[in-house]
Design a protein around this motif. Sequence first.
Motif, PDB file in Angstrom:
ATOM      1  N   VAL A 292       0.863  -1.174   0.000  1.00 46.07           N
ATOM      2  CA  VAL A 292       0.000   0.000   0.000  1.00 46.07           C
ATOM      3  C   VAL A 292       0.907   1.233   0.000  1.00 46.07           C
ATOM      4  CG1 VAL A 292      -0.229   0.124   2.531  1.00 46.07           C
ATOM      5  CG2 VAL A 292      -1.997   1.105   1.068  1.00 46.07           C
ATOM      6  N   ARG A 293       0.515   2.241  -0.790  1.00 44.23           N
ATOM      7  CA  ARG A 293       1.314   3.456  -0.855  1.00 44.23           C
ATOM      8  C   ARG A 293       0.464   4.629  -0.386  1.00 44.23           C
ATOM      9  NH1 ARG A 293       5.798   5.875  -4.437  1.00 44.23           N
ATOM     10  NH2 ARG A 293       5.291   8.077  -4.325  1.00 44.23           N
ATOM     11  N   LEU A 294       0.944   5.306   0.645  1.00 46.99           N
ATOM     12  CA  LEU A 294       0.244   6.476   1.174  1.00 46.99           C
ATOM     13  C   LEU A 294       0.994   7.721   0.723  1.00 46.99           C
ATOM     14  CD1 LEU A 294      -0.191   5.332   4.898  1.00 46.99           C
ATOM     15  CD2 LEU A 294      -1.781   5.013   3.019  1.00 46.99           C
ATOM     16  N   GLU A 295       0.279   8.630   0.082  1.00 49.64           N
ATOM     17  CA  GLU A 295       0.871   9.933  -0.247  1.00 49.64           C
ATOM     18  C   GLU A 295       0.690  10.812   0.974  1.00 49.64           C
ATOM     19  OE1 GLU A 295       2.505  10.066  -2.947  1.00 49.64           O
ATOM     20  OE2 GLU A 295       1.677   8.204  -3.803  1.00 49.64           O
ATOM     21  N   LEU A 296       1.787  11.466   1.402  1.00 49.80           N
ATOM     22  CA  LEU A 296       1.732  12.287   2.607  1.00 49.80           C
ATOM     23  C   LEU A 296       2.010  13.737   2.272  1.00 49.80           C
ATOM     24  CD1 LEU A 296       3.838   9.929   4.917  1.00 49.80           C
ATOM     25  CD2 LEU A 296       1.381   9.884   4.521  1.00 49.80           C
ATOM     26  N   SER A 297       1.709  14.604   3.221  1.00 48.77           N
ATOM     27  CA  SER A 297       1.954  16.035   2.996  1.00 48.77           C
ATOM     28  C   SER A 297       3.456  16.282   2.870  1.00 48.77           C
ATOM     29  CB  SER A 297       1.387  16.840   4.162  1.00 48.77           C
ATOM     30  OG  SER A 297       2.058  16.482   5.352  1.00 48.77           O
ATOM     31  N   ASP A 298       3.842  17.452   2.401  1.00 55.26           N
ATOM     32  CA  ASP A 298       5.245  17.840   2.224  1.00 55.26           C
ATOM     33  C   ASP A 298       5.989  16.891   1.292  1.00 55.26           C
ATOM     34  OD1 ASP A 298       4.805  19.917   4.049  1.00 55.26           O
ATOM     35  OD2 ASP A 298       5.294  18.627   5.745  1.00 55.26           O
ATOM     36  N   ASP A 299       5.273  16.383   0.266  1.00 60.19           N
ATOM     37  CA  ASP A 299       5.916  15.575  -0.764  1.00 60.19           C
ATOM     38  C   ASP A 299       6.601  14.331  -0.188  1.00 60.19           C
ATOM     39  OD1 ASP A 299       6.688  14.879  -3.291  1.00 60.19           O
ATOM     40  OD2 ASP A 299       8.531  16.075  -3.252  1.00 60.19           O
ATOM     41  N   ARG A 300       5.930  13.685   0.758  1.00 61.44           N
ATOM     42  CA  ARG A 300       6.473  12.449   1.326  1.00 61.44           C
ATOM     43  C   ARG A 300       5.549  11.294   0.977  1.00 61.44           C
ATOM     44  NH1 ARG A 300       5.883  12.825   7.001  1.00 61.44           N
ATOM     45  NH2 ARG A 300       4.132  14.168   6.489  1.00 61.44           N
ATOM     46  N   TYR A 301       6.030  10.070   1.168  1.00 62.35           N
ATOM     47  CA  TYR A 301       5.158   8.915   1.009  1.00 62.35           C
ATOM     48  C   TYR A 301       5.571   7.795   1.948  1.00 62.35           C
ATOM     49  CZ  TYR A 301       8.855   6.804  -1.897  1.00 62.35           C
ATOM     50  OH  TYR A 301      10.029   6.285  -2.350  1.00 62.35           O
TER      51      TYR A 301
END
Lengths: 326, 106
Positions: A292-301
Amino acid sequence: MTIDNGGRARWLPGVALTALPALLVPLIERAWVDRLPDPLPIHWNIAGHVDRTASVAGMTTTTLVIAGLAVLVALVVALVPALSWRVRRVVITVAAVHSAGAAGIWMMTAGMSLDAATAEDVTNPGWQVTALLLGAAAWGVVVALSCGRAPARSGVTDPPPAGLARLDLAPGQRAAWTEIAPIPRIAFWVLAALLGIAAVLAVAVNAWVAVPLVLVAGIVMVALQARFTVDGRGVTIGFGPWGWPRVRVPLREIVSAAPGSVQIAQWGGWGYRVSLDGHGRGLILRSSGPAVRLELSDDRYLLATVRDPETVAALVNSLLDTARTS
Amino acid sequence: MPLADQIASQVRGAVAAGRLVPGDRLPAARELAEALEVNMHTILRAYAQLRDEGLIELRRGRGATVRRDEAADRARLVDAVHTLLDAGRRLGLDIDEVVEEVRRLA
């Protein structure tokens, strides 16, 4: 990525603590100067006899140079602009472990040599090596803590894109996902190899020399046991049998979730890892394939190998919907 | 359905379907309570119910684990009994009449 330009003064306690163990060395040397043999032993052969020595002054100078370089690195990292908070903390902590390790070797050698007539009379170190490693690691923890809490990441307010899968949750229905990943089989081979080397060292050299290896083996096994949980608070990865230490990504930092895939070779192996570009974290505890890939704030994952990436991604998106539309 | 029964039923269903296999550790009661935003005693009640059904083992310090013996078969049986009781209730039968029906078919 969060850039922390200001507040350089907050890093100075960490730099000072990095320097502290090395500063103690000349003070102890002055206090003990009449009780130390000169030269001091610095190496023992396998039979436990001293086979190399160094002058007290030479050893102190070497220690101060090594620790001084570590302090210099810490100072540069504290002052250079445009570095992320986490990079600063990691580098200063590593510098502190180096400085404490160098000072610790000096203190260990001097402590063992105290009141010995010559270097040859000093027996080889045993438990002192374990104490030295644990002491340096503990100093690293102290310095890491002195860096304070990480600055908050930016929050996300938009719900995930409509095209991503959701779970069919009834209003008011609560859902959570939790699983413990199986420990990869290769870990048991690594464990067996480490314990084998430890046993050989314990028999051939000294039981205490084997202790750090057994500790490392234990830490490896604990780090590979991870519980992955998704709930209304976010994503939590808890390590070891007690779920501690843990990594938590609060829901407010998650942009969206989707099934993805992971190539172990790209992450350099199993475990909880940081990607080469520094933007990604990976919990890699299964073979290459779906994750599973979570896109996170501040261009993180965050990538995690979970049993059912489709369901986990849909659950995360549903939880985000609930949190952001109510 | 009370919350504890709902949680027990979810775990039972997962065991029956093979999503939870013997030896799997369930989350600590406190963790699961926080995740589902329910009282910890609700989780403990659900776990106790599952233990009484023979599905899980509760051990101090080890937490709750799915039993290594015939846990999946038991889960399916308990699931089937719940379905049976629901059907009986819908038909207006009391427990004795349902049991009588089971005996008649055995």
